[in-house]
Design an enzyme around this catalytic site. Structure first.
Site, short mmCIF file in Angstrom:
data_model
loop_
_atom_site.label_atom_id
_atom_site.label_comp_id
_atom_site.label_asym_id
_atom_site.label_seq_id
_atom_site.Cartn_x
_atom_site.Cartn_y
_atom_site.Cartn_z
N SER A 12 4.11 -5.54 68.52
CA SER A 12 5.60 -5.57 68.70
C SER A 12 6.31 -4.00 68.94
O SER A 12 5.91 -3.05 67.95
CB SER A 12 6.37 -6.09 67.59
OG SER A 12 7.51 -5.48 67.29
N HIS A 37 5.09 -7.27 72.95
CA HIS A 37 6.11 -7.99 72.23
C HIS A 37 7.46 -7.06 72.14
O HIS A 37 7.31 -5.95 71.44
CB HIS A 37 5.93 -8.66 70.82
CG HIS A 37 6.73 -9.38 70.20
ND1 HIS A 37 6.97 -10.71 70.53
CD2 HIS A 37 7.65 -9.29 69.23
CE1 HIS A 37 8.03 -11.31 69.71
NE2 HIS A 37 8.44 -10.42 68.98
N ASP A 39 11.14 -6.64 71.09
CA ASP A 39 12.15 -7.01 70.00
C ASP A 39 13.66 -6.60 70.30
O ASP A 39 13.81 -5.51 70.04
CB ASP A 39 11.83 -6.67 68.50
CG ASP A 39 10.63 -7.82 67.94
OD1 ASP A 39 9.68 -6.94 67.37
OD2 ASP A 39 10.60 -8.82 68.22
N MET A 41 17.50 -6.78 69.38
CA MET A 41 18.37 -7.20 68.14
C MET A 41 19.73 -6.41 68.36
O MET A 41 19.95 -5.52 69.03
CB MET A 41 17.83 -6.27 66.93
CG MET A 41 16.43 -6.78 66.59
SD MET A 41 15.85 -5.90 64.79
CE MET A 41 13.90 -6.61 65.03
N HIS A 70 11.55 -10.94 72.82
CA HIS A 70 12.26 -11.67 71.63
C HIS A 70 13.47 -11.57 71.42
O HIS A 70 13.92 -10.30 71.12
CB HIS A 70 11.48 -11.51 70.49
CG HIS A 70 11.75 -12.48 69.14
ND1 HIS A 70 11.25 -12.01 67.89
CD2 HIS A 70 12.43 -13.03 68.89
CE1 HIS A 70 11.85 -12.52 67.05
NE2 HIS A 70 12.58 -13.25 67.64
N MET A 72 16.91 -11.52 69.33
CA MET A 72 17.50 -11.87 68.20
C MET A 72 18.78 -11.23 68.18
O MET A 72 19.30 -10.24 67.85
CB MET A 72 16.87 -10.91 67.08
CG MET A 72 15.28 -11.53 66.67
SD MET A 72 14.20 -10.50 65.84
CE MET A 72 13.34 -9.37 67.26
N MET A 141 8.99 -17.66 62.90
CA MET A 141 9.00 -16.15 62.18
C MET A 141 8.31 -16.27 60.78
O MET A 141 8.72 -17.32 59.80
CB MET A 141 10.68 -16.02 61.94
CG MET A 141 11.19 -15.70 63.35
SD MET A 141 10.63 -14.39 64.18
CE MET A 141 10.85 -12.99 63.13
N GLY A 146 14.67 -9.09 61.97
CA GLY A 146 15.61 -7.74 61.65
C GLY A 146 14.59 -6.45 61.41
O GLY A 146 14.96 -5.40 61.99
N GLY A 149 7.20 -4.42 59.08
CA GLY A 149 6.54 -3.97 57.85
C GLY A 149 7.12 -4.93 56.78
O GLY A 149 7.14 -4.29 55.68
N ASP A 177 5.00 -14.28 64.15
CA ASP A 177 6.02 -13.05 64.20
C ASP A 177 6.40 -12.80 62.72
O ASP A 177 7.35 -13.09 62.30
CB ASP A 177 7.23 -13.38 65.05
CG ASP A 177 7.57 -11.94 65.43
OD1 ASP A 177 8.69 -11.73 66.19
OD2 ASP A 177 7.37 -10.90 65.14
N GLY A 178 5.63 -11.56 62.30
CA GLY A 178 6.09 -11.12 61.03
C GLY A 178 5.04 -10.84 60.24
O GLY A 178 4.60 -11.89 59.77
N GLY A 199 3.42 -5.43 64.30
CA GLY A 199 4.17 -4.41 64.88
C GLY A 199 3.31 -3.15 63.83
O GLY A 199 2.45 -2.45 64.19
N SER A 200 3.76 -3.24 62.47
CA SER A 200 3.20 -2.07 61.64
C SER A 200 1.65 -2.29 61.58
O SER A 200 1.13 -1.28 61.40
CB SER A 200 3.74 -2.15 60.18
OG SER A 200 3.90 -3.72 59.81
C1 DX5 Z 1 11.09 -8.81 63.33
C2 DX5 Z 1 10.29 -8.69 64.58
C3 DX5 Z 1 9.02 -8.67 64.50
C4 DX5 Z 1 8.55 -7.56 63.73
C5 DX5 Z 1 7.17 -7.72 63.43
O1 DX5 Z 1 12.36 -9.40 63.12
O2 DX5 Z 1 10.72 -10.03 65.35
O3 DX5 Z 1 8.40 -8.75 65.79
O4 DX5 Z 1 8.66 -6.42 64.70
O5 DX5 Z 1 6.88 -6.39 62.52
P1 DX5 Z 1 5.60 -6.31 61.60
O6 DX5 Z 1 4.48 -6.71 62.24
O7 DX5 Z 1 5.53 -4.98 61.12
O8 DX5 Z 1 6.06 -7.20 60.18
ZN ZN Z 2 9.59 -10.11 67.31
#
Ligand code: DX5
Ligand code: ZN
Length: 231
Positions: A12, A37, A39, A41, A70, A72, A141, A146, A149, A177-178, A199-200
């Site tokens: 992500s 991916h 994101d 928002m 994605h 959001m 999710m 949002g 990490g 995801d997450g 992501g992180s």
């Molecule tokens: C959160 C996003 C995720 C997020 C995942 O709202 O949809 O894609 O970036 O990040 P990590 O992998 O760091 O939880």
């Molecule tokens: Zn996402």
């Protein structure tokens, strides 16, 4: 895009360097990412703002593989065309983003884009029962959307198992995801997930100047998931 339930790593870019998305996307793909991916928002559906269709269009030029967008955001429908034009291969909308999710999924597919349905942690698997012929991907999710990490919400693993049963042999991806790490990836892979957004856990320790950690982190997640994967 031929369908396969092989494990896919989808970093992500929420955790990437926002001043260098092009280079970051090229780096994660060079380091083994299967999908990218993205994101989006809006600060309304989720308490954070990232970017819109123009940024997705700019990113597209630097993504060779699947651009997994994605959304959001709420409402979704007025922006589907713009994200389709931006070059998204998959557009995922949240079931909770509005009253007419069936129409939203129809609209995504009408633009020739694969349709994804995202479920927040509080939404049960039964919500997809009448939508299985409308989706190419279900995004579970495992954090409240949002932010990157956050801590993985373990109660969602049972939801993955239920969804895998409901899907049967339909060509529908289960995306997580997450909070995906080398520790949590096996839990969801064993329950039937095939696309792992991280992501992180992917970007940690690396940079544009030193992208090798992106590859090592992705490989560790993939190895852990493949060792546990449901056949
Ligand atoms: C959160 C996003 C995720 C997020 C995942 O709202 O949809 O894609 O970036 O990040 P990590 O992998 O760091 O939880
Ligand atoms: Zn996402």
């Amino acid at each position: 895009m031929t369908f396969s339930r092989a494990i896919k790593i989808a970093p992500s870019i929420l955790s990437a360097d926002f001043a260098n998305f092009g280079a970051e996307c090229e780096a994660i793909e060079a380091q083994g990412a299967d999908w990218v991916h993205v994101d989006v928002m809006d600060g309304h559906f989720v308490p954070n703002i990232t970017f819109g269709p123009a940024t997705c269009a700019a990113i597209r030029k630097h993504v060779k593989g699947v651009m997994d967008v994605h959304l959001m955001i709420a409402p979704v429908d007025p922006y589907i065309e713009a994200f389709a034009r931006s070059g998204a291969d998959i557009i995922t909308a949240h079931l909770e983003a509005g009253p007419h999710i069936h129409r939203t999924l129809q609209a995504i597919r009408a633009h020739g884009v694969k349709a994804g349905l995202a479920l927040n942690p509080g939404t049960g698997p039964e919500a997809v029962l009448h939508l299985l012929d409308m989706v190419d991907l279900i995004c579970v999710m495992t954090v409240n959307p949002g932010f990157g990490g956050q801590k993985f919400i373990h109660s969602q693993v049972d939801k993955v198992r239920s969804l895998r049963e409901m899907i049967g042999d339909r060509p529908i991806h289960i995306e997580i995801d997450g909070g995906v790490t080398a520790q949590t990836a096996p839990l969801v892979a064993a329950a039937g997930a095939d696309v792992l957004v991280a992501g992180s856990a992917v970007f940690t320790g690396g940079s544009g100047a030193d992208p090798a950690p992106y590859g090592a982190n992705s490989a560790a997640i993939r190895r852990a998931a493949e060792a546990a994967k449901l056949n």
